[in-house]
Design a protein around this motif. Sequence first.
Motif, short mmCIF file in Angstrom:
data_model
loop_
_atom_site.label_atom_id
_atom_site.label_comp_id
_atom_site.label_asym_id
_atom_site.label_seq_id
_atom_site.Cartn_x
_atom_site.Cartn_y
_atom_site.Cartn_z
N GLY A 238 6.84 -30.76 1.10
CA GLY A 238 6.71 -31.74 -0.16
C GLY A 238 5.16 -32.27 -0.64
O GLY A 238 5.01 -32.98 -1.18
N SER A 239 4.27 -31.23 0.21
CA SER A 239 2.84 -31.51 -0.43
C SER A 239 2.68 -31.42 -2.04
O SER A 239 3.44 -30.77 -2.52
N GLY A 240 1.97 -32.46 -2.56
CA GLY A 240 1.86 -32.66 -3.88
C GLY A 240 0.66 -31.81 -4.24
O GLY A 240 0.46 -31.74 -5.50
N LEU A 241 -0.27 -31.58 -3.29
CA LEU A 241 -1.79 -31.01 -3.86
C LEU A 241 -2.14 -30.21 -2.73
O LEU A 241 -2.33 -30.65 -1.44
N ILE A 242 -2.53 -28.76 -3.09
CA ILE A 242 -3.32 -28.07 -2.01
C ILE A 242 -4.53 -28.45 -2.32
O ILE A 242 -5.35 -27.83 -3.21
N ALA A 243 -5.18 -29.02 -1.04
CA ALA A 243 -6.68 -29.44 -1.39
C ALA A 243 -7.99 -28.72 -1.07
O ALA A 243 -8.87 -29.01 -1.01
N HIS A 244 -7.50 -27.27 -0.71
CA HIS A 244 -8.52 -26.43 -0.31
C HIS A 244 -8.01 -25.05 -0.58
O HIS A 244 -6.69 -24.60 -0.68
N SER A 245 -9.10 -23.95 -0.61
CA SER A 245 -8.57 -22.72 -0.79
C SER A 245 -7.72 -22.12 0.72
O SER A 245 -7.95 -22.69 1.68
N VAL A 246 -6.58 -21.29 0.26
CA VAL A 246 -6.29 -20.38 1.41
C VAL A 246 -7.62 -19.37 1.76
O VAL A 246 -8.01 -18.72 0.96
N ARG A 247 -7.64 -19.43 3.30
CA ARG A 247 -8.89 -18.57 3.36
C ARG A 247 -8.66 -17.56 4.63
O ARG A 247 -9.54 -16.68 4.74
N ASP A 248 -7.61 -17.58 5.22
CA ASP A 248 -7.37 -16.71 6.07
C ASP A 248 -7.05 -15.15 5.78
O ASP A 248 -7.25 -14.18 6.61
N GLN A 249 -6.12 -15.13 4.65
CA GLN A 249 -5.61 -13.90 4.18
C GLN A 249 -5.49 -13.98 2.67
O GLN A 249 -5.17 -15.13 2.05
N PRO A 250 -5.20 -12.90 1.86
CA PRO A 250 -4.99 -12.91 0.39
C PRO A 250 -3.55 -13.75 0.44
O PRO A 250 -2.50 -13.60 1.23
N VAL A 251 -3.36 -14.68 -0.72
CA VAL A 251 -2.20 -15.34 -1.03
C VAL A 251 -1.17 -14.16 -1.40
O VAL A 251 -1.58 -13.20 -2.01
N ASP A 252 0.08 -14.49 -1.14
CA ASP A 252 1.20 -13.47 -1.54
C ASP A 252 2.01 -13.98 -2.63
O ASP A 252 1.84 -15.37 -3.03
N GLU A 253 3.09 -13.14 -2.79
CA GLU A 253 3.87 -13.61 -4.01
C GLU A 253 4.79 -14.97 -3.69
O GLU A 253 5.09 -15.67 -4.48
N GLU A 254 5.14 -15.03 -2.44
CA GLU A 254 6.01 -16.01 -1.90
C GLU A 254 5.14 -17.37 -2.11
O GLU A 254 5.71 -18.53 -2.74
N PHE A 255 3.92 -17.55 -1.71
CA PHE A 255 3.03 -18.66 -1.83
C PHE A 255 2.90 -19.00 -3.23
O PHE A 255 3.08 -20.29 -3.65
N LEU A 256 2.83 -17.91 -4.35
CA LEU A 256 2.34 -18.05 -5.64
C LEU A 256 3.55 -18.75 -6.27
O LEU A 256 3.50 -19.72 -7.11
N GLU A 257 4.81 -18.22 -5.99
CA GLU A 257 6.07 -18.70 -6.49
C GLU A 257 6.31 -19.97 -5.95
O GLU A 257 6.86 -21.13 -6.68
N LEU A 258 6.04 -20.42 -4.77
CA LEU A 258 6.42 -21.79 -4.36
C LEU A 258 5.42 -22.93 -5.01
O LEU A 258 5.73 -23.81 -5.31
N MET A 259 4.28 -22.56 -5.23
CA MET A 259 3.15 -23.41 -5.97
C MET A 259 3.79 -23.71 -7.23
O MET A 259 3.81 -24.62 -7.70
#
Length: 437
Positions: A238-259
């Motif tokens: 339920g987070s309403g804001l991701i307040a930093h970059s993802v920095r350990d690995q490239p974002v994937d399709e699952e993350f983008l779809e969740l966003m």
Amino acid sequence: MSILTRKKRFLLIPVAFAALATVAGCGSEPPPLPGVTAFTGATLWDGTGGTAVENAVMVVDHGRITAVGSADEVEVPPGAAVEDLAGKTVIPGLINAHAHAGDVMGLETGHYTRENLIRQLGLYARYGVTSIASLGGDGPEAAQLRDEQDDGLDRARIWIAGEVISSGTPEEAAESVARSLALPADFLKMRVDTNLGANERVSSETIEKVMELGREAGKMVTTHIFYLDDAKEVLRLGSGLIAHSVRDQPVDEEFLELMKEKDVCYVPTLVREISTYVYAGVPEFFDDPFFLKDADPAVLEALKDPERMERVANSRSAQGYREHYPIAMANTKAVADAGVTIAFGTDTGPPARFQGYFEHIEAGEMAEAGLSAEQILISATRDAAACLALDGVGTLTAGNWADFVVLNASPLEDIANLRSIDRVVVAGNTVPGSSAE
């Protein structure tokens, strides 16, 4: 004529007729309209994503915009003060969706006072940042300043998150949430990270508890993350804001779809990474007049100390964040290309993260990552306001506060032109020290 334009004209009718009646009755100049100013002649980009309007007129009444458009659409009310901005470009004041204010003096923490808050909010404003979301470390002094944001304002606006929750049991986290809500905070802040493995991550049970309490209180929970897996977990909870970059690995399709599914915004804070390693040497910006005009020479000398620079160069955080910075840059572009909303933010406020100036570095880094000037500007105006539900700011439209930056060149042509500040205006008032005159 659009509905919006008709509404703007309607707002001016009572004022205009009253003034005309006075002229007709006595044949003299219309009497002054206290608190009403028309800013004329500039090329105005209102932040909504449309094209800039040339030879614009923006009418401001006691700090609020009552009408804005081209000179052919909007009349200057008789008796209004007029400020001629011909040859200038006007944009909405920038909004920082991840900042901090109040605790730092020089390179020291522990200076949280009303006076220090006002000093820092003035500094943000002089660089064109007219609103900040302070995501953690906030106290009652900031809550009081937030509640004083009326038409007499001449510094940056502030909204607050209260305490940062980064450890503890669900019960301890609930106590922290209660203290933040008592301020009252505008949103909540949780840190979900191991600090590159230096500490233990907050438990999933505690994360879930904070998200639950946020929903019950109607408060967005903003989250500090580093790892992709953590980002996915907080999104699901339920987070309403991701307040930093993802920095350990490239974002994937699952993350983008969740966003996109959760309609959550992403704050890159690229300059935050730079701040962890740039002081291993003497930064180039130490010679930049735009930076030096508000820099403390004693702080610069301390940062140039050879022993300090060596400690930074050898530190685990400097080496780790430098290594992961290219991933943050690539992910910023990937998120933007996927249609996820980006909110401009920097994490400025802690020692050596220079408020105001670092926002201009952030804009430049976003351009280096591949975002267009318009994308960057929208992220720092309309979208930053919408992502955090900040009322009355973000666009120069009727009803909103007259918070804007007057520039000598268009940032739509080159984002570096954000530095060409002629003056900064908050609630219709010129910010002290922001004028080029």
